[in-house]
Design an enzyme around this catalytic site. Structure first.
Site: not given
Ligand code: GUN
Length: 296
Positions: A54, A98, A121
């Protein structure tokens, strides 16, 4: 029939180039760039690799990127204080915590503390509500990626029978809602199947567009696919470790090798839906700045 492959890796490149170009233009005209903060708690290897990607992607498209790595034993209070700080920071347009979080932290409390206007998100109930009433500010990243793949591959959706397998809050439910709304890449008739569904095969066989997000390797058999249908496989199942590379072997929820001979379009695993999630996170962060500047 041999299905057309819908490659997330290629669509990702197209979209990231579009984002990069828009970031440059906005920077020139408005003197601002999208700002994303990624908050990682602990050192879960899968989370570390997602967050690293990311950050790398955000930098590549010209965003301001702030990286917060907190120790596994950080208190809920400290994490909430950090979120509050970035909620108030005008140079930050997207806040990403995350998941999963360590057990001593209330995940809901943390996600609900994020300003819905920085919730890239789209997990906050305000953004879920906005989506349900057809006025989304941010679309959840994986469903947004799925819809973008369907649109860019030229799959007709208007009046199509869409069958979704899986009812999770992050994929199944939101993609079902998105595909039933009026508008681009949608206006479909949607059926949602789940572990309580009596005859999964019957429903899959009716699908013009079959979206499978069940997390069960090989769940959907090739014989369940309507000839010419579009098959979107969201499953990323680790079925072993490769002796050659030492990396996990990934398998989707659909029996790909046989299904590709029947479907009209199909997404591979890996290289299908996976690369789209981070791409749409970038799009949401850009859009967050655009909302702020009155460009959306
Ligand atoms: N953990 C696994 N996939 C995601 C996601 O799309 N967003 C976040 N914040 N955590 C994750």
């Amino acid at each position: 029939m041999t299905a057309k492959l819908i490659k997330g890796t290629e669509i990702r490149e197209e979209i990231l180039k579009e984002i990069e170009e828009e970031v440059k233009q906005i920077k020139e005209k408005h003197g601002a760039v999208p700002g994303l903060v990624t908050i990682l708690v602990g050192e879960n290897p899968a989370s570390v690799s997602y967050v690293t990607l990311k950050i790398k992607t955000a930098k590549r498209v010209g965003f301001k990127e702030v990286q917060e790595n907190l120790p596994e034993n950080v208190s809920e209070e400290e994490l909430l204080a950090m979120i509050d700080k970035y909620n108030k920071d005008d140079s930050i347009h997207g806040i990403l915590v995350q998941l999963p979080l360590p057990k001593h932290i209330d995940e809901k409390k943390v996600l609900y503390a994020i300003d819905p206007d920085k919730d890239v998100d789209a997990f906050h109930p305000v953004n879920v509500g906005r989506l349900v009433i057809g006025e989304p500010k941010f679309l959840p990243c994986t469903p947004a990626g799925i819809q973008e793949m369907i649109v860019r591959a030229g799959v007709p959706t208007d009046g199509a029978e869409v069958v979704v397998v899986g009812r999770s809050n992050i994929v199944g439910k939101p993609i079902a809602i998105m595909m039933m709304q009026k508008g681009r890449g949608a206006n479909a008739t949607v059926t949602v199947c789940h572990t309580g569904t009596k005859d999964l095969e019957f429903h899959c066989k009716r699908a013009d567009i079959l979206i499978v997000a069940a997390g069960r390797p090989g769940l959907v058999k090739a014989e369940w696919i309507k000839p010419g249908a579009c098959v979107i496989d969201v499953g990323v199942n680790r079925v072993g470790i490769s002796e050659k590379t030492g990396k996990p072997i990934l398998k989707g929820d659909v029996d790909f090798d046989k299904a590709k001979e029947i479907a009209g379009w199909i997404t591979p695993v890996p290289g299908g839906v996976g690369p789209m999630t981070i791409t749409m996170l970038m799009k949401n962060t850009l859009n967050s700045l655009k909302y702020k500047l009155g460009l959306l």
